[in-house]
Design a protein around this motif. Structure first.
Motif, PDB file in Angstrom:
ATOM      1  N   SER A  14     -26.521   7.661 -19.396  1.00  0.00           N
ATOM      2  CA  SER A  14     -27.979   7.625 -19.288  1.00  0.00           C
ATOM      3  C   SER A  14     -28.559   8.357 -20.486  1.00  0.00           C
ATOM      4  O   SER A  14     -28.571   9.575 -20.541  1.00  0.00           O
ATOM      5  CB  SER A  14     -28.426   8.290 -17.989  1.00  0.00           C
ATOM      6  N   GLY A  15     -29.065   7.572 -21.425  1.00  0.00           N
ATOM      7  CA  GLY A  15     -29.585   8.175 -22.640  1.00  0.00           C
ATOM      8  C   GLY A  15     -31.089   8.005 -22.741  1.00  0.00           C
ATOM      9  O   GLY A  15     -31.637   7.975 -23.831  1.00  0.00           O
ATOM     10  N   MET A  16     -31.781   7.904 -21.596  1.00  0.00           N
ATOM     11  CA  MET A  16     -33.220   7.717 -21.620  1.00  0.00           C
ATOM     12  C   MET A  16     -33.892   9.048 -21.974  1.00  0.00           C
ATOM     13  O   MET A  16     -33.660  10.059 -21.326  1.00  0.00           O
ATOM     14  CB  MET A  16     -33.714   7.232 -20.251  1.00  0.00           C
ATOM     15  N   ASN A  17     -34.751   8.989 -22.963  1.00  0.00           N
ATOM     16  CA  ASN A  17     -35.448  10.178 -23.399  1.00  0.00           C
ATOM     17  C   ASN A  17     -36.827  10.179 -22.740  1.00  0.00           C
ATOM     18  O   ASN A  17     -37.699   9.373 -23.067  1.00  0.00           O
ATOM     19  CB  ASN A  17     -35.564  10.170 -24.926  1.00  0.00           C
ATOM     20  N   VAL A  18     -37.033  11.078 -21.789  1.00  0.00           N
ATOM     21  CA  VAL A  18     -38.284  11.145 -21.022  1.00  0.00           C
ATOM     22  C   VAL A  18     -39.462  11.473 -21.931  1.00  0.00           C
ATOM     23  O   VAL A  18     -40.555  10.922 -21.769  1.00  0.00           O
ATOM     24  CB  VAL A  18     -38.152  12.169 -19.878  1.00  0.00           C
TER      25      VAL A  18
END
Length: 128
Positions: A14-18
């Motif tokens: 999970s490499g989602m950058n908030v």
């Protein structure tokens, strides 16, 4: 256990950058607000000032005045007269074209004549 390691290796991390998502949402919101502000300012700039005549094309002065239709205050009277006239025509005798032999006869008489002629509408004596 080997299956579990194989499953974990198949999934992507999970490499989602908030923070990037929030900045993107803020940019969209700011863009929508700017578009609304520009639209409002242009609307006020291009609209006619209060009390002035609204903007129109080059033929605005040449447009003919159209009067609205006149409404009847009591259409029931006209309707009654109309149906009385039609009922009179249905039940009366009158020549339409005497030279060609075309006449208007009452509906009751026409039905009696047609019944006497039979289903095909021709005279039983062979006359049309």
């Amino acid at each position: 256990m080997a299956d579990r390691q194989q499953e974990q290796s198949m999934h992507q991390p999970s490499g989602m950058n908030v923070r990037s998502v929030l900045w993107g949402g803020a940019a969209i919101a700011i863009g929508v607000m700017l578009a609304a502000l520009v639209s409002y300012l242009l609307w006020n700039l291009w609209s006619a000032p209060s009390g002035a005549q609204l903007l129109g094309g080059p033929n605005t002065r040449l447009r003919p005045a159209v009067t609205p239709p006149v409404l009847e205050s009591a259409p029931q009277i006209d309707r009654t007269q109309y149906f009385a006239e039609k009922q009179k025509k249905i039940g009366s005798w009158e020549w339409i074209d005497r030279q060609k032999g075309i006449a208007r006869i009452p509906v009751e008489e026409a039905m009696r004549i047609m019944a006497a002629r039979g289903q095909d509408g021709r005279s039983q004596k062979g006359q049309p």
